[in-house]
Each structure stands twice: as C-alpha cells, then as structure tokens.
Design a protein around this motif. Structure first.
Motif, mmCIF file in Angstrom:
data_model
loop_
_atom_site.group_PDB
_atom_site.id
_atom_site.type_symbol
_atom_site.label_atom_id
_atom_site.label_comp_id
_atom_site.label_asym_id
_atom_site.label_seq_id
_atom_site.Cartn_x
_atom_site.Cartn_y
_atom_site.Cartn_z
ATOM 1 N N GLN A 22 0.813 -1.205 0.000
ATOM 2 C CA GLN A 22 0.000 0.000 0.000
ATOM 3 C C GLN A 22 0.853 1.265 0.000
ATOM 4 O O GLN A 22 0.348 2.341 0.255
ATOM 5 N N THR A 23 2.160 1.152 -0.297
ATOM 6 C CA THR A 23 3.044 2.303 -0.225
ATOM 7 C C THR A 23 2.783 3.253 -1.385
ATOM 8 O O THR A 23 2.687 2.837 -2.543
ATOM 9 N N ALA A 24 2.664 4.539 -1.091
ATOM 10 C CA ALA A 24 2.418 5.535 -2.135
ATOM 11 C C ALA A 24 3.686 5.789 -2.935
ATOM 12 O O ALA A 24 4.790 5.786 -2.391
ATOM 13 N N VAL A 32 12.265 0.815 -12.603
ATOM 14 C CA VAL A 32 12.999 0.088 -13.645
ATOM 15 C C VAL A 32 12.227 -1.191 -13.946
ATOM 16 O O VAL A 32 11.910 -1.956 -13.032
ATOM 17 N N ARG A 33 11.915 -1.410 -15.213
ATOM 18 C CA ARG A 33 11.129 -2.571 -15.611
ATOM 19 C C ARG A 33 11.910 -3.414 -16.622
ATOM 20 O O ARG A 33 12.612 -2.892 -17.487
ATOM 21 N N LEU A 34 11.752 -4.732 -16.502
ATOM 22 C CA LEU A 34 12.221 -5.683 -17.513
ATOM 23 C C LEU A 34 10.977 -6.358 -18.069
ATOM 24 O O LEU A 34 10.236 -7.015 -17.332
ATOM 25 N N THR A 176 8.529 -2.596 -3.155
ATOM 26 C CA THR A 176 9.530 -2.280 -4.179
ATOM 27 C C THR A 176 9.345 -3.046 -5.485
ATOM 28 O O THR A 176 9.919 -2.650 -6.500
ATOM 29 N N VAL A 177 8.575 -4.111 -5.496
ATOM 30 C CA VAL A 177 8.442 -4.959 -6.684
ATOM 31 C C VAL A 177 7.015 -4.876 -7.208
ATOM 32 O O VAL A 177 6.055 -4.893 -6.437
ATOM 33 N N ILE A 218 11.011 -2.812 -10.467
ATOM 34 C CA ILE A 218 11.414 -2.478 -9.102
ATOM 35 C C ILE A 218 11.391 -0.976 -8.950
ATOM 36 O O ILE A 218 11.562 -0.227 -9.920
ATOM 37 N N ARG A 219 11.173 -0.534 -7.738
ATOM 38 C CA ARG A 219 11.144 0.890 -7.423
ATOM 39 C C ARG A 219 12.221 1.184 -6.385
ATOM 40 O O ARG A 219 12.382 0.440 -5.418
#
Length: 220
Positions: A22-24, A32-34, A176-177, A218-219
C-alpha cells in the motif's frame, strides 16, 4: 487483439496478488522494468517504384526483451525511456508476393514518454503517456530470394522521427516490486531504397507498430 488478451491475462493474475502493498509512489522515485514486448506493425506501404508496379510490402511481428526506466518527478508525473531492439522480416505483397521475404532489418526505436499516474497510493497504478521516438534501422539485408529474382541488391532504410502514445498499469507485489502491463502505439515512417546494379527502386512504408508489454519492475 493480442494486446488486449495480454492485458486481460495479466489483470486476471494481478487479482491474486496479496493486498499488503500500500506504499504511495513519491516524487524522486525511479522505476525500472524488464518486460517482454510484442511489436506488431500495422503497416501500410506504397508500391516499390519504378520497377515493380502493383507491389506492396509487409513487415513481420517481433518478440523481444526490453528495459525501461521511469523517473517520477512528482507522485503523478513520470518520464519513461524505453530501450529495445527488434528484428523484422520485410515481405512482398501484390506483384512481389511470389518472392516471399524481401529483406530483414533490425530496428532500434528509443522512445521517451511523459506519463500521468492516476493513483499514486494503493497497489494499483494506471497511467497514460505521450511522447516521441527516434527510430534507427540497421543491419538491413536483402534476402536470398530477392537477390535470386533480381540480382545482388543493397537496401537502406531511412531513420524516422514520430510520436508515441501509451497506456499501462502497475500492480504492486511489495513495497519495491511490481508487475506491469503496457501498450504503446508508435508512429514510424520510413523510405527503403533498393539498389540493384544501376537500378534504384524505393518504397514508402508506414510501420506504426502496436507494442504490447508484460514484465516485472522495481522501485527505488
């Protein structure tokens, strides 16, 4: 249709993702996306002139991995750069259809979009984007079938500058994911020049692919 099926499948799987994330999203975040991408041209071509009246060309689909980077300037506003290269076959149509494959080429279309993320809080983050792309064609080669039909031929394809439109959604798995689904429409127009001895033929092609993507991000 394939793009819609990919998004529907991912949306269905996301329902099963645990609801604890639930993190904003915040300004200053990097995403970053793969992803795996399906590049499906919606091409429209003119004839190969002057030597082949009544002809057209088609461009094949391609599936490749892709990496993209998004900087969240604010919780709602992001800037995404995608980096991928795909290989495509160019085939004959109309009077050139009996030849089959005419050429193959590699395409590098770096694309920058500005995105608006509607729900920075919670675990589901839809977004829309628009931007620009510069497409580079390289390692373009005539096929054996074409050269058997008309002789040794070199092919060049002009680079392209155009717009891009985008819609996507992120599903948080953890803080993060996340899982991502994304669809883009990219405006790509080129002129191919075929040189066979002293003969020169050209063809204008609007490739205009739909790019459907599924992957993990990932963030940080």
């Amino acid at each position: 249709m394939r793009s819609a099926l990919l998004l529907a499948a991912l949306a269905g799987s996301a329902i099963a993702v645990p609801a604890q994330a639930q993190t904003a999203r915040e300004g200053g975040d990097w995403l970053v996306r793969l992803r795996g991408i399906l590049v499906s041209p919606t091409e429209d071509s003119g004839p190969v002139t002057p030597g082949f009246p009544g002809s057209e060309v088609g461009v094949s689909d391609s599936f490749m991995p892709e990496v993209d980077f998004t900087y969240m300037a604010t919780p709602n506003l992001g800037f995404e750069l995608i980096l991928a290269t795909t290989n495509h076959e160019v085939t004959g149509r109309g009077s050139l259809e009996p030849v089959g494959e005419l050429a193959d080429t590699w395409v590098l279309p770096p694309t920058l979009t500005m995105q608006y993320h509607f729900l920075p809080e919670g675990r589901v983050h839809p977004y829309l984007g628009a931007g620009v792309n510069y497409t580079i064609f390289y390692s373009t080669n005539a096929s054996d079938a074409l050269e058997a039909a008309i002789g040794a031929t070199s092919i060049e394809m002009d680079d392209s500058f155009g717009y891009a439109l985008q819609a996507g959604i992120d599903f948080d798995i953890s803080d993060t994911v996340f899982v991502n689904a994304d669809v883009k429409y990219i405006d790509i127009d080129t002129t191919a020049t075929l040189r066979t001895g002293a003969a020169v033929n050209t063809v204008d092609v609007s490739i205009d692919p739909v790019v459907a993507a599924i992957g993990l991000g990932i963030r940080f």
